[in-house]
Scaffold this motif. Structure first.
Motif, PDB file in Angstrom:
ATOM      1  N   ILE A  79       4.499   1.242 -22.170  1.00 39.59           N
ATOM      2  CA  ILE A  79       3.611   1.519 -21.030  1.00 39.59           C
ATOM      3  C   ILE A  79       3.108   0.213 -20.443  1.00 39.59           C
ATOM      4  O   ILE A  79       2.665  -0.678 -21.169  1.00 39.59           O
ATOM      5  CB  ILE A  79       2.428   2.388 -21.481  1.00 39.59           C
ATOM      6  N   LEU A  80       3.183   0.131 -19.129  1.00 37.52           N
ATOM      7  CA  LEU A  80       2.660  -1.025 -18.410  1.00 37.52           C
ATOM      8  C   LEU A  80       1.767  -0.505 -17.286  1.00 37.52           C
ATOM      9  O   LEU A  80       2.233   0.170 -16.375  1.00 37.52           O
ATOM     10  CB  LEU A  80       3.804  -1.871 -17.845  1.00 37.52           C
ATOM     11  N   SER A  81       0.489  -0.794 -17.385  1.00 38.46           N
ATOM     12  CA  SER A  81      -0.474  -0.325 -16.386  1.00 38.46           C
ATOM     13  C   SER A  81      -0.634  -1.373 -15.289  1.00 38.46           C
ATOM     14  O   SER A  81      -0.839  -2.545 -15.565  1.00 38.46           O
ATOM     15  CB  SER A  81      -1.826  -0.063 -17.040  1.00 38.46           C
ATOM     16  N   MET A  82      -0.553  -0.922 -14.061  1.00 37.36           N
ATOM     17  CA  MET A  82      -0.765  -1.799 -12.909  1.00 37.36           C
ATOM     18  C   MET A  82      -2.197  -1.698 -12.385  1.00 37.36           C
ATOM     19  O   MET A  82      -2.585  -2.414 -11.479  1.00 37.36           O
ATOM     20  CB  MET A  82       0.192  -1.420 -11.771  1.00 37.36           C
ATOM     21  N   TYR A  83      -2.988  -0.813 -12.968  1.00 37.68           N
ATOM     22  CA  TYR A  83      -4.326  -0.525 -12.455  1.00 37.68           C
ATOM     23  C   TYR A  83      -5.221  -1.765 -12.449  1.00 37.68           C
ATOM     24  O   TYR A  83      -5.773  -2.138 -11.416  1.00 37.68           O
ATOM     25  CB  TYR A  83      -4.966   0.598 -13.277  1.00 37.68           C
ATOM     26  N   ASN A  84      -5.395  -2.408 -13.600  1.00 36.84           N
ATOM     27  CA  ASN A  84      -6.298  -3.564 -13.666  1.00 36.84           C
ATOM     28  C   ASN A  84      -5.812  -4.736 -12.827  1.00 36.84           C
ATOM     29  O   ASN A  84      -6.612  -5.485 -12.281  1.00 36.84           O
ATOM     30  CB  ASN A  84      -6.502  -4.006 -15.115  1.00 36.84           C
ATOM     31  N   LEU A  85      -4.492  -4.884 -12.744  1.00 33.58           N
ATOM     32  CA  LEU A  85      -3.920  -5.971 -11.940  1.00 33.58           C
ATOM     33  C   LEU A  85      -4.274  -5.809 -10.463  1.00 33.58           C
ATOM     34  O   LEU A  85      -4.515  -6.779  -9.763  1.00 33.58           O
ATOM     35  CB  LEU A  85      -2.399  -6.004 -12.114  1.00 33.58           C
ATOM     36  N   THR A  86      -4.311  -4.582  -9.993  1.00 33.87           N
ATOM     37  CA  THR A  86      -4.463  -4.332  -8.557  1.00 33.87           C
ATOM     38  C   THR A  86      -5.854  -3.860  -8.148  1.00 33.87           C
ATOM     39  O   THR A  86      -6.138  -3.767  -6.955  1.00 33.87           O
ATOM     40  CB  THR A  86      -3.427  -3.289  -8.097  1.00 33.87           C
ATOM     41  N   LEU A  87      -6.732  -3.577  -9.089  1.00 36.48           N
ATOM     42  CA  LEU A  87      -8.051  -3.022  -8.753  1.00 36.48           C
ATOM     43  C   LEU A  87      -8.850  -3.918  -7.821  1.00 36.48           C
ATOM     44  O   LEU A  87      -9.451  -3.450  -6.867  1.00 36.48           O
ATOM     45  CB  LEU A  87      -8.846  -2.730 -10.023  1.00 36.48           C
ATOM     46  N   GLN A  88      -8.857  -5.207  -8.060  1.00 34.86           N
ATOM     47  CA  GLN A  88      -9.649  -6.122  -7.231  1.00 34.86           C
ATOM     48  C   GLN A  88      -8.805  -6.887  -6.212  1.00 34.86           C
ATOM     49  O   GLN A  88      -9.325  -7.751  -5.511  1.00 34.86           O
ATOM     50  CB  GLN A  88     -10.393  -7.118  -8.127  1.00 34.86           C
ATOM     51  N   ALA A  89      -7.515  -6.575  -6.141  1.00 39.74           N
ATOM     52  CA  ALA A  89      -6.646  -7.292  -5.202  1.00 39.74           C
ATOM     53  C   ALA A  89      -6.963  -6.866  -3.772  1.00 39.74           C
ATOM     54  O   ALA A  89      -7.202  -5.698  -3.498  1.00 39.74           O
ATOM     55  CB  ALA A  89      -5.180  -7.008  -5.522  1.00 39.74           C
ATOM     56  N   SER A  90      -6.960  -7.826  -2.874  1.00 38.57           N
ATOM     57  CA  SER A  90      -7.203  -7.467  -1.477  1.00 38.57           C
ATOM     58  C   SER A  90      -5.870  -7.387  -0.744  1.00 38.57           C
ATOM     59  O   SER A  90      -4.902  -8.049  -1.098  1.00 38.57           O
ATOM     60  CB  SER A  90      -8.126  -8.481  -0.806  1.00 38.57           C
ATOM     61  N   SER A  91      -5.840  -6.532   0.232  1.00 42.59           N
ATOM     62  CA  SER A  91      -4.659  -6.380   1.068  1.00 42.59           C
ATOM     63  C   SER A  91      -5.097  -5.824   2.404  1.00 42.59           C
ATOM     64  O   SER A  91      -6.202  -5.293   2.540  1.00 42.59           O
ATOM     65  CB  SER A  91      -3.647  -5.440   0.398  1.00 42.59           C
ATOM     66  N   VAL A  92      -4.225  -5.909   3.367  1.00 44.39           N
ATOM     67  CA  VAL A  92      -4.571  -5.434   4.704  1.00 44.39           C
ATOM     68  C   VAL A  92      -4.771  -3.923   4.713  1.00 44.39           C
ATOM     69  O   VAL A  92      -5.700  -3.413   5.336  1.00 44.39           O
ATOM     70  CB  VAL A  92      -3.465  -5.831   5.707  1.00 44.39           C
ATOM     71  N   ASP A  93      -3.898  -3.192   4.009  1.00 46.71           N
ATOM     72  CA  ASP A  93      -3.957  -1.729   4.066  1.00 46.71           C
ATOM     73  C   ASP A  93      -4.412  -1.084   2.765  1.00 46.71           C
ATOM     74  O   ASP A  93      -4.466   0.130   2.665  1.00 46.71           O
ATOM     75  CB  ASP A  93      -2.598  -1.157   4.468  1.00 46.71           C
ATOM     76  N   GLY A  94      -4.706  -1.867   1.735  1.00 44.77           N
ATOM     77  CA  GLY A  94      -5.176  -1.308   0.475  1.00 44.77           C
ATOM     78  C   GLY A  94      -4.069  -0.791  -0.422  1.00 44.77           C
ATOM     79  O   GLY A  94      -4.343  -0.216  -1.459  1.00 44.77           O
ATOM     80  N   GLU A  95      -2.809  -0.998  -0.024  1.00 45.60           N
ATOM     81  CA  GLU A  95      -1.688  -0.536  -0.845  1.00 45.60           C
ATOM     82  C   GLU A  95      -0.643  -1.614  -1.075  1.00 45.60           C
ATOM     83  O   GLU A  95      -0.097  -1.722  -2.156  1.00 45.60           O
ATOM     84  CB  GLU A  95      -1.010   0.679  -0.205  1.00 45.60           C
ATOM     85  N   ARG A  96      -0.354  -2.389  -0.072  1.00 45.03           N
ATOM     86  CA  ARG A  96       0.661  -3.440  -0.195  1.00 45.03           C
ATOM     87  C   ARG A  96      -0.068  -4.741  -0.494  1.00 45.03           C
ATOM     88  O   ARG A  96      -0.709  -5.316   0.370  1.00 45.03           O
ATOM     89  CB  ARG A  96       1.475  -3.523   1.093  1.00 45.03           C
ATOM     90  N   PHE A  97       0.072  -5.184  -1.740  1.00 48.49           N
ATOM     91  CA  PHE A  97      -0.764  -6.276  -2.219  1.00 48.49           C
ATOM     92  C   PHE A  97      -0.180  -7.655  -1.989  1.00 48.49           C
ATOM     93  O   PHE A  97      -0.790  -8.646  -2.308  1.00 48.49           O
ATOM     94  CB  PHE A  97      -1.072  -6.070  -3.702  1.00 48.49           C
ATOM     95  N   GLY A  98       1.025  -7.731  -1.463  1.00 48.96           N
ATOM     96  CA  GLY A  98       1.595  -9.024  -1.122  1.00 48.96           C
ATOM     97  C   GLY A  98       2.441  -9.638  -2.217  1.00 48.96           C
ATOM     98  O   GLY A  98       2.629  -9.083  -3.292  1.00 48.96           O
ATOM     99  N   GLU A  99       2.936 -10.812  -1.910  1.00 50.61           N
ATOM    100  CA  GLU A  99       3.876 -11.502  -2.786  1.00 50.61           C
ATOM    101  C   GLU A  99       3.265 -11.889  -4.126  1.00 50.61           C
ATOM    102  O   GLU A  99       3.945 -11.836  -5.153  1.00 50.61           O
ATOM    103  CB  GLU A  99       4.404 -12.756  -2.093  1.00 50.61           C
ATOM    104  N   GLU A 100       2.007 -12.299  -4.133  1.00 45.11           N
ATOM    105  CA  GLU A 100       1.406 -12.756  -5.382  1.00 45.11           C
ATOM    106  C   GLU A 100       1.383 -11.645  -6.419  1.00 45.11           C
ATOM    107  O   GLU A 100       1.779 -11.840  -7.571  1.00 45.11           O
ATOM    108  CB  GLU A 100      -0.020 -13.281  -5.142  1.00 45.11           C
ATOM    109  N   VAL A 101       0.910 -10.456  -6.031  1.00 45.59           N
ATOM    110  CA  VAL A 101       0.843  -9.334  -6.965  1.00 45.59           C
ATOM    111  C   VAL A 101       2.254  -8.864  -7.321  1.00 45.59           C
ATOM    112  O   VAL A 101       2.546  -8.575  -8.481  1.00 45.59           O
ATOM    113  CB  VAL A 101      -0.011  -8.180  -6.387  1.00 45.59           C
ATOM    114  N   ALA A 102       3.143  -8.824  -6.338  1.00 48.63           N
ATOM    115  CA  ALA A 102       4.525  -8.419  -6.613  1.00 48.63           C
ATOM    116  C   ALA A 102       5.179  -9.367  -7.608  1.00 48.63           C
ATOM    117  O   ALA A 102       5.918  -8.937  -8.506  1.00 48.63           O
ATOM    118  CB  ALA A 102       5.324  -8.365  -5.315  1.00 48.63           C
ATOM    119  N   LEU A 103       4.898 -10.657  -7.491  1.00 47.14           N
ATOM    120  CA  LEU A 103       5.462 -11.644  -8.411  1.00 47.14           C
ATOM    121  C   LEU A 103       4.932 -11.427  -9.829  1.00 47.14           C
ATOM    122  O   LEU A 103       5.688 -11.469 -10.804  1.00 47.14           O
ATOM    123  CB  LEU A 103       5.153 -13.061  -7.931  1.00 47.14           C
TER     124      LEU A 103
END
Length: 119
Positions: A79-103
């Motif tokens: 199991i790999l949770s993406m929740y904590n990684l993306t909870l505080q990430a900012s993005s223009v639309d709140g869903e596509r977090f950009g290259e940094e998070v994708a990397l």
């Protein structure tokens, strides 16, 4: 095999469990020991407009993860949770977090792959 649900899903644990079972049947039919990873959905970002996310917002994502993680473990998924990684990430639309998070997500999956035994 990497099994994942994103924001486009209904976060329905019954549907997810049945889908997981279908993939397990296919993997078992291959007569190989296929490693399986459950990649849980990311959180809705801070910039997600309230009317475009489920009413429960991130609670629905967290509840889906906490309900599905034991099911996935029981079915021998890592199991790999993406929740904590993306909870505080900012993005223009709140869903596509950009290259940094994708990397970072890609690096986490590559790290999982590197732990697997080779055949």
């Amino acid at each position: 095999m990497i099994f994942s649900f994103g924001h486009g899903s209904a976060f329905d644990t019954g549907i997810a469990t049945r889908s997981m079972d279908e993939w397990i049947t296919l993997a078992t039919g291959a007569e190989r020991n296929l490693p399986m990873l459950f990649l849980s959905p990311p959180a809705f970002g801070l910039d997600k407009e309230p009317n475009s996310a489920p009413k429960e917002g991130n609670h629905v994502v967290w509840n889906f993860h906490t309900e599905m993680a034991p099911v996935a473990r029981e079915k021998h998924f890592d199991i790999l949770s993406m929740y904590n990684l993306t909870l505080q990430a900012s993005s223009v639309d709140g869903e596509r977090f950009g290259e940094e998070v994708a990397l970072v997500q890609a690096m986490m999956v590559v790290n999982w792959l590197s732990r697997l035994e080779t055949s």
